[in-house]
Scaffold this motif. Sequence first.
Motif, short mmCIF file in Angstrom:
data_model
loop_
_atom_site.label_atom_id
_atom_site.label_comp_id
_atom_site.label_asym_id
_atom_site.label_seq_id
_atom_site.Cartn_x
_atom_site.Cartn_y
_atom_site.Cartn_z
N THR A 1 0.79 -1.19 0.04
CA THR A 1 -0.04 0.13 0.19
C THR A 1 0.74 1.27 -0.11
O THR A 1 0.65 2.19 -0.78
CB THR A 1 -0.76 -0.02 1.23
N SER B 1 2.74 1.99 -3.33
CA SER B 1 1.64 2.58 -4.27
C SER B 1 1.42 3.65 -4.03
O SER B 1 1.27 4.66 -5.16
CB SER B 1 0.41 1.65 -4.53
N PHE B 2 0.90 4.17 -2.71
CA PHE B 2 0.77 5.51 -2.59
C PHE B 2 1.77 6.50 -2.78
O PHE B 2 1.47 7.70 -3.42
CB PHE B 2 0.30 5.41 -0.98
N ALA C 1 4.45 6.27 -4.76
CA ALA C 1 4.68 6.50 -6.31
C ALA C 1 3.57 7.22 -6.91
O ALA C 1 3.84 8.29 -7.62
CB ALA C 1 4.63 5.10 -7.06
N LEU C 2 2.60 7.06 -6.49
CA LEU C 2 1.34 7.94 -7.04
C LEU C 2 1.38 9.65 -6.42
O LEU C 2 1.43 10.28 -7.40
CB LEU C 2 -0.08 7.32 -6.40
N THR C 3 1.78 9.48 -5.27
CA THR C 3 1.71 11.02 -4.73
C THR C 3 2.76 11.93 -5.59
O THR C 3 2.73 12.92 -6.04
CB THR C 3 2.05 11.00 -3.23
N LEU D 1 -4.43 4.81 4.54
CA LEU D 1 -3.31 3.67 4.09
C LEU D 1 -3.64 2.57 5.00
O LEU D 1 -2.75 1.59 4.90
CB LEU D 1 -2.11 4.31 4.30
#
Lengths: 214, 214
Positions: free
Chosen positions: A168, A171-172, A174-176, A213
């Motif tokens: 989690t 992913s978070f 990288a996205l941010t 998260l």
Amino acid sequence: MARRKAAPVAAPLPGLARLAPTQQRSRERFERILACATEIMAEKGSEAFRMSDIVERSGVAFGSLYQYFPDKAAIIGTLAERHNAVGRDCVRRDLAAVTAPRDLHPALCRIVDSYYEMFMREPVMRDIWQATQADRGLQKLDADDMAVLSGLLSDAIRRVAPSVPSATLASFSALTMTLIAAAVRHAITLPPKKARQVLAQFKTMLPDDLAGLA
Amino acid sequence: MARRKAAPVAAPLPGLARLAPTQQRSRERFERILACATEIMAEKGSEAFRMSDIVERSGVAFGSLYQYFPDKAAIIGTLAERHNAVGRDCVRRDLAAVTAPRDLHPALCRIVDSYYEMFMREPVMRDIWQATQADRGLQKLDADDMAVLSGLLSDAIRRVAPSVPSATLASFSALTMTLIAAAVRHAITLPPKKARQVLAQFKTMLPDDLAGLA
DNA sequence: TCTCTAATACGAGAGTTTATCGCATTTTAC
DNA sequence: GTAAAATGCGATAAACTCTCGTATTAGAGA
């Protein structure tokens, strides 16, 4: 790209400069080449950037140019990597202040501002970035940079919220970081006043707690 | 780019194809060129995409190629514009469902999904997009597309919240569409399962009321 | 200081690729 | 059927990037 036969100087980092020359004079020329490349890009844009321009402006001959850099992409790549390193330092610094979950949102906001100011200080960064997007090999360089940034964010969050699951978190992060980069690149196309407004709006969209998260 | 003297066929839209030929046969060849260009890009990537490849595969001679398209960028531009048009239709459709302020968030989520699925359905879109990023003239094409998308979102919001100030609305819409595009382009680099997870995370970051715009 | 060797510098030109031009062929209009 | 317009063609000009053999220079050792 034309034919390629032997690497005359030393093992090149992929997409980057050949290994640094030993003599003082050549180290100066190396820097001179990069400085001229930056100027030319700032003046003519990444599209119109030609090896012959560098030869003309720097006084360094074609043959010598290619002694320092295996190809054109390597020059762009070296410039990009230097700027990326500056960006990573900003992020590291801004994230160092995170010592509790509630520090995260302010830190992300600071990163947004740092990034925006970095681009405004060095408008040529935009051209360099566009040039990296145009080349498959260089795209990887930016992807790697993003991976590092994402890792830095993950580490900061892990520090203050060790219970967040790894997948989690990755992913978070990288996205941010992707969104921050996108928002800033969008903002620099705007007049400064609008840009501030847009970035302020963007900051409200960044998560301000870690509930999502858990 | 080499010299240019006269426009043999008709007024070309900048970055796009020359005006459509009148005869049936040539209209078929025009489509054939685009089809081959798509195939080649899908196979070799936007970087390695050569005019000579199209000549070879399509059987259309160099001279004829340049009768349909003023330059290489125009071929890429035409492909990009077609895909952009598909994207705009998705967005139009997804936003048509917005009839009250609370419909906005679901509509944005649908747009995220539509965009992601469009990229997954046509992986070559990614190559085409990268090719457009590599060319100044084509970058404008994408910027214009983004402006239209942003306008569509503005219109939808205006419909359900007429009191939102214009400038705020414009900034918000442009930012939102930029972020959606960035998130989707990030997601398509991931394995599908991760991608869904990331896009779900992203959706939670999209504004779910219009308070921030008042 | 002189000399030898390795490092550095050089630029003509080879190799690629994009784009053009004048002429050949096909289609359309009458 | 024939003239005019539209379309098709490909050798080659032009614009690049990158290489290779040779010339020059720096630096260590005598």
